[in-house]
Structures are given as C-alpha cells and as structure tokens.
Design an enzyme around this catalytic site. Structure first.
Site, PDB file in Angstrom:
ATOM      1  N   ASN A 282     -21.430  -3.761   5.890  1.00 37.44           N
ATOM      2  CA  ASN A 282     -22.559  -4.065   5.021  1.00 37.44           C
ATOM      3  C   ASN A 282     -22.605  -5.561   4.697  1.00 37.44           C
ATOM      4  O   ASN A 282     -21.790  -6.339   5.172  1.00 37.44           O
ATOM      5  CB  ASN A 282     -22.479  -3.214   3.751  1.00 37.44           C
ATOM      6  CG  ASN A 282     -23.841  -2.786   3.251  1.00 37.44           C
ATOM      7  OD1 ASN A 282     -24.806  -3.548   3.311  1.00 37.44           O
ATOM      8  ND2 ASN A 282     -23.934  -1.561   2.759  1.00 37.44           N
TER       9      ASN A 282
ATOM     10  N   HIS B  88      -0.389 -18.137   4.072  1.00 34.25           N
ATOM     11  CA  HIS B  88       0.241 -19.457   4.029  1.00 34.25           C
ATOM     12  C   HIS B  88       1.714 -19.330   3.648  1.00 34.25           C
ATOM     13  O   HIS B  88       2.114 -18.346   3.010  1.00 34.25           O
ATOM     14  CB  HIS B  88      -0.465 -20.353   3.007  1.00 34.25           C
ATOM     15  CG  HIS B  88      -1.940 -20.459   3.204  1.00 34.25           C
ATOM     16  ND1 HIS B  88      -2.516 -21.238   4.170  1.00 34.25           N
ATOM     17  CD2 HIS B  88      -2.975 -19.853   2.551  1.00 34.25           C
ATOM     18  CE1 HIS B  88      -3.829 -21.134   4.115  1.00 34.25           C
ATOM     19  NE2 HIS B  88      -4.128 -20.286   3.139  1.00 34.25           N
TER      20      HIS B  88
ATOM     21  N   GLY C 154     -17.381  -1.280  -1.659  1.00 35.22           N
ATOM     22  CA  GLY C 154     -17.758  -2.675  -1.846  1.00 35.22           C
ATOM     23  C   GLY C 154     -16.684  -3.478  -2.556  1.00 35.22           C
ATOM     24  O   GLY C 154     -15.906  -2.962  -3.362  1.00 35.22           O
TER      25      GLY C 154
ATOM     26  N   SER D 152     -14.017   1.034  -4.382  1.00 35.29           N
ATOM     27  CA  SER D 152     -14.594  -0.301  -4.523  1.00 35.29           C
ATOM     28  C   SER D 152     -13.765  -1.158  -5.475  1.00 35.29           C
ATOM     29  O   SER D 152     -13.197  -0.672  -6.447  1.00 35.29           O
ATOM     30  CB  SER D 152     -16.033  -0.192  -5.024  1.00 35.29           C
ATOM     31  OG  SER D 152     -16.080   0.471  -6.267  1.00 35.29           O
TER      32      SER D 152
ATOM     33  N   LYS E 244      -0.563  -3.219   0.638  1.00 37.02           N
ATOM     34  CA  LYS E 244       0.398  -2.477   1.459  1.00 37.02           C
ATOM     35  C   LYS E 244      -0.346  -1.442   2.286  1.00 37.02           C
ATOM     36  O   LYS E 244      -1.478  -1.075   1.973  1.00 37.02           O
ATOM     37  CB  LYS E 244       1.442  -1.791   0.579  1.00 37.02           C
ATOM     38  CG  LYS E 244       2.337  -2.756  -0.187  1.00 37.02           C
ATOM     39  CD  LYS E 244       3.383  -1.999  -0.994  1.00 37.02           C
ATOM     40  CE  LYS E 244       4.305  -2.964  -1.736  1.00 37.02           C
ATOM     41  NZ  LYS E 244       5.335  -2.233  -2.526  1.00 37.02           N
TER      42      LYS E 244
ATOM     43  N   ARG F  45      -3.428   1.832  -4.768  1.00 35.53           N
ATOM     44  CA  ARG F  45      -2.429   2.907  -4.696  1.00 35.53           C
ATOM     45  C   ARG F  45      -3.105   4.209  -4.281  1.00 35.53           C
ATOM     46  O   ARG F  45      -4.277   4.431  -4.599  1.00 35.53           O
ATOM     47  CB  ARG F  45      -1.749   3.108  -6.049  1.00 35.53           C
ATOM     48  CG  ARG F  45      -0.926   1.915  -6.534  1.00 35.53           C
ATOM     49  CD  ARG F  45      -0.252   2.264  -7.851  1.00 35.53           C
ATOM     50  NE  ARG F  45       0.621   1.202  -8.334  1.00 35.53           N
ATOM     51  CZ  ARG F  45       0.228   0.188  -9.101  1.00 35.53           C
ATOM     52  NH1 ARG F  45      -1.042   0.130  -9.491  1.00 35.53           N
ATOM     53  NH2 ARG F  45       1.084  -0.739  -9.493  1.00 35.53           N
TER      54      ARG F  45
END
Length: 210
Positions: A83, A113, A140, A158, A164, A178
C-alpha cells in the site's frame, strides 16, 4: 569482494562507494518515474518495477509513493500488494513472498549500523536480510528491523515494531512486537463461513436481478 558484495552479504562495508552510489542513483531515477505515473497506467508501472526490482514473480501491486535504496535486492512474489508510502531499505536481500499484504507507511529495514560510534561515524555500515513469507499480512505503520523473518500466514498488528523473528500462523503486535496468539481452526471456520454467506448472498442477488 566489492563493497556492494560485502553489503549484500551482510558484512561490514564502506558506504561511500562508486558502485553503491551508482546503484542508488539509478534506483532514485526509476522511483521518480514510478511515483509520477498515472493512476490507471498499470502497464508503465509494471515495466518500471521490472527494471527496478531484483525479481517479481507474476503479478504484484505497489502503490506510489514508494521508496527504496537500490531495488535490485528486493524480491516480490505473485499476488503481493504494497500500500501507499512503503519504504524498503534493501542493502541486503529483502524477500517478500506470495500473496503478502503490506499496509500503508510500512518500513522494512535491512540496513543497520555498527553499535560502536567511531566505526559508525567513519562511514562503515552493515546489513541483515529480511524475509516476509507467503500469505503474511502487515498492518499500516509496521516497522520490520534488520535480520527479521515473518512466518507464513502471520498477521502483524498496525504500528508494531518487529525486532525478532515471528513464527508462522500467529497474530503478533506491539513495540517490541510479540506473539499474541495462534491463528486457529476456529478462525478458519469463522472466515470460511463468512465467505460462504457472502457468496450465497451474491448468488441470491443475481437470481433476483434476473
């Protein structure tokens, strides 16, 4: 190995490199063309995506505006939909499977980084691949961080920040993201019933229209 090869292999590399810069400039030119296409010009959009991305399997839709670093390290499977306002930083491979739904303003980051500031500020970067498996759905404003795999059929709520791996066939949300619960047989039965009700109603509507 070249700096580009090091970057795509997930190794430490120096980012201010001629080849890397050339790949970025090419991508930004193609993105400018893509993001200025007419809404009904799917043919032009498809041709630009084929030039921009590393691989497209079958049909996919990417709603502009769309942003990425290089494009050539992105793979998108058949039937996948991105989207509006999605951003993909594809220093490393970003693999998006078949029939994936990605909500507006979702960000997928393979670039990262060094934690140690003197190395980071000297111009060195590192990256980790991202994989979003078949049939996943990201709501979203989801952020997918470097090195993450999202399992097949899983739903990410969203606004989640995925740091992880997420297993297959679960609902997960939050910051950090989670697992909330598994997608169950009860879910399957509920939505299959809803679909049957819809199809039956359409058949009845067609009959009445005749």
């Amino acid at each position: 190995m070249t700096e580009t090869e090091l970057m795509n292999a997930g190794e430490l590399h120096y980012f201010d490199d001629e080849e890397i810069n050339a790949l970025s400039y090419r991508a930004q030119e193609l993105l400018e063309q893509y993001n200025n296409t007419a809404a009904n010009d799917e043919g032009t959009r498809t041709e630009i995506l084929k030039k921009l991305l590393g691989r497209i399997d079958g049909w996919c839709a990417v709603k502009p505006p769309f942003r990425c670093d290089y494009g050539k390290f992105i793979e998108i499977g058949d039937g996948t939909f991105l989207n509006y306002d999605c951003i993909i930083l594809d220093a490393c491979k970003v693999r998006i499977g078949k029939h994936v739904m990605i909500g507006p303003r979702t960000c997928i980051y393979s670039a990262t980084h060094p934690i140690y500031a003197p190395v980071r500020t000297a111009g060195y970067d590192i990256s980790k691949p991202v994989t979003i498996c078949d049939n996943a759905w990201l709501g979203g404003n989801v952020v997918v961080n470097p090195g993450v795999t999202i399992g097949e059929g899983s739903v990410i709520g969203s606004g989640s920040v995925v740091m992880k791996d997420i297993p297959a066939n679960v609902i997960a949300a939050g910051n950090p993201c989670r697992v909330i619960r598994e997608i169950t047989e009860e879910d399957k039965n509920y939505w299959e019933t809803k679909r049957e009700q819809y199809l039956n109603s359409r058949e009845n509507d067609s009959y009445r229209a005749e």
